[in-house]
Scaffold this motif. Structure first.
Motif, short mmCIF file in Angstrom:
data_model
loop_
_atom_site.label_atom_id
_atom_site.label_comp_id
_atom_site.label_asym_id
_atom_site.label_seq_id
_atom_site.Cartn_x
_atom_site.Cartn_y
_atom_site.Cartn_z
N GLY A 152 13.82 -15.28 -12.34
CA GLY A 152 14.20 -13.94 -11.95
C GLY A 152 13.15 -12.89 -12.30
N GLN A 153 13.40 -11.68 -11.82
CA GLN A 153 12.46 -10.58 -11.98
C GLN A 153 12.39 -10.13 -13.45
OE1 GLN A 153 13.09 -7.35 -9.26
NE2 GLN A 153 11.60 -6.00 -10.24
N ILE A 154 11.21 -9.75 -13.87
CA ILE A 154 11.00 -9.25 -15.24
C ILE A 154 11.78 -7.96 -15.42
CG2 ILE A 154 9.28 -8.34 -16.86
CD1 ILE A 154 7.23 -10.20 -15.49
N GLN A 155 12.48 -7.86 -16.54
CA GLN A 155 13.27 -6.67 -16.86
C GLN A 155 12.59 -5.91 -18.01
OE1 GLN A 155 16.09 -5.92 -14.97
NE2 GLN A 155 15.32 -7.67 -13.79
N TYR A 156 12.60 -4.60 -17.90
CA TYR A 156 11.97 -3.76 -18.92
C TYR A 156 13.02 -2.92 -19.63
CZ TYR A 156 7.76 -5.00 -16.33
OH TYR A 156 6.76 -5.71 -15.71
N LYS A 157 12.77 -2.68 -20.91
CA LYS A 157 13.69 -1.81 -21.66
C LYS A 157 13.55 -0.39 -21.18
CE LYS A 157 13.55 -4.65 -25.85
NZ LYS A 157 13.21 -4.69 -27.30
#
Length: 370
Positions: free
Chosen positions: A364-369
């Motif tokens: 899945g797509q990279i998630q950022y805080k």
């Protein structure tokens, strides 16, 4: 544990030889023939394929490059067709070598790269974009840098979601410690994304274990010899207060084990990361509780494949959704209960991969805080 001493000695010899070669102008990519005079690339011919990475003496990076070589061979080319850019853990050398390849080959280059640390990714990507070449990166980039901001030339970025797996191994470690006592953490290069995330996973796990303390955290730069020195220092400073060790990589764990053995300590619970063959053997033997495998062979091959097939026009990166431009690779936690089966599947022989199935193992797509 004789292999650990042999491993440390081999690292020393390999690095000494590389430094000697570099001193005579034969090191890095020149050693691999990357700068030998060649004619201009003919229209329609295959673009040069390069991999920029830290050091092949590390089993993890050896697996990465082996995957790159497997991809190159799938094109009907010899393994030697892959241009090796060995940055020796230097961001400056990484950028200089990449610029030299771009200067030599121009817009045709298909580059796979770990840029050594996050800040170095931007100048690498900008240099590639200016040259009209193509790059796919792994592991290290800043959160504000995205492939879709560079059209087709920054093809993709892959990393691994390390916080969760690192937290899992930490919980396993704390349970083995009886839920109390001191744990020390030996990290990689402080500015490396995986080093940051693996420490964050440990700290997340600590929240559920009020009787576990973290007296010592120190960078070991992914280096076995430095890890040995750091662990020796921890033992001097904290002594019997240390009940477990959380390592950011397998190569760090090897140095830790040797430092513990020097003090007559054979049963200290240790967890590590990367799933290297030697570490899996140590899991089987009960010397390491767990390691986390992120399939570097596949990662090395698919990263090179993405850059190459973008360069040759098989697909257009800018036409792909964002989860194809930035994505997570797969991880597997290896413990004593499944280590033998894991070794049979992934270490005794590599699975066969379709190098055009770019996102088949994506998580899945990279998630950022926020």
């Amino acid at each position: 544990m004789s292999f650990i001493k042999a491993y440390i000695e081999q690292q020393t010899i390999s690095r000494r030889n590389l430094l000697l070669l570099s001193a005579y102008g034969l090191g890095g990519m020149a050693t691999m023939g990357a700068l030998r005079p060649r004619g201009a690339r003919a229209a329609g011919s295959a673009p040069p394929i390069a991999w920029s990475y830290r050091d092949r003496t590390d089993p993890y990076w050896n697996a990465i490059v082996s995957g790159g070589e497997a991809f190159v061979q799938s094109l009907g080319l010899p393994r030697s067709a892959l241009i090796n850019l060995i940055n020796e853990g230097s961001s400056e050398k990484s950028l200089a070598d990449i610029k030299a390849v771009l200067s030599r080959y121009g817009s045709g280059v298909a580059l796979a790269a770990d840029t050594n640390d996050a800040p170095n990714c931007r100048p690498v990507v900008e240099a590639v974009s200016r040259a009209g070449a193509y790059v796919s990166t792994i592991w290290n980039k800043t959160d504000d840098l995205h492939p879709w901001d560079f059209g087709d030339h920054y093809v993709s970025h892959m990393t691994w979601s390390d916080v969760g797996p690192s937290e899992q191994t930490a919980r396993l470690l704390f349970d083995a410690m009886g839920g109390k006592g001191g744990v020390v953490h030996l990290g990689g290069i402080a500015s490396n994304n995986p080093s940051i995330e693996r420490l964050a996973g440990l700290k997340n796990a600590l929240k559920a274990y009020p009787n576990v303390e973290l007296p010592g955290v120190q960078a070991a730069d992914w280096d076995t010899q430095k890890a040995n020195q750091v662990m020796s220092g921890f033992l001097t400073r904290y002594g019997d207060g240390i009940k477990g060790v959380h390592c950011a990589s397998d190569t760090i764990a090897y140095g830790v084990i040797e430092a513990l053995r020097a003090e007559g300590i054979e049963t200290m619970p240790i967890v590590s990361y990367n799933g290297n063959p030697q570490a899996v053997d140590l899991v089987i033997k009960g010397k390491i509780l767990a390691t986390v495998f992120n399939n570097p062979y596949w990662g090395g091959g698919i990263t090179a494949a993405l850059a190459y097939y973008a360069a040759t026009g098989v697909f257009r990166p800018s036409a792909e959704p964002k989860d194809h431009r930035e994505f997570y690779g797969p991880t597997v936690m290896v413990t004593a209960t499944d280590a033998r089966d894991f070794k049979s599947k992934y270490i005794d022989g590599n699975p066969t991969y379709d190098w055009k199935d770019f996102w088949g193992l994506s998580k899945g797509q990279i998630q950022y805080k926020a």
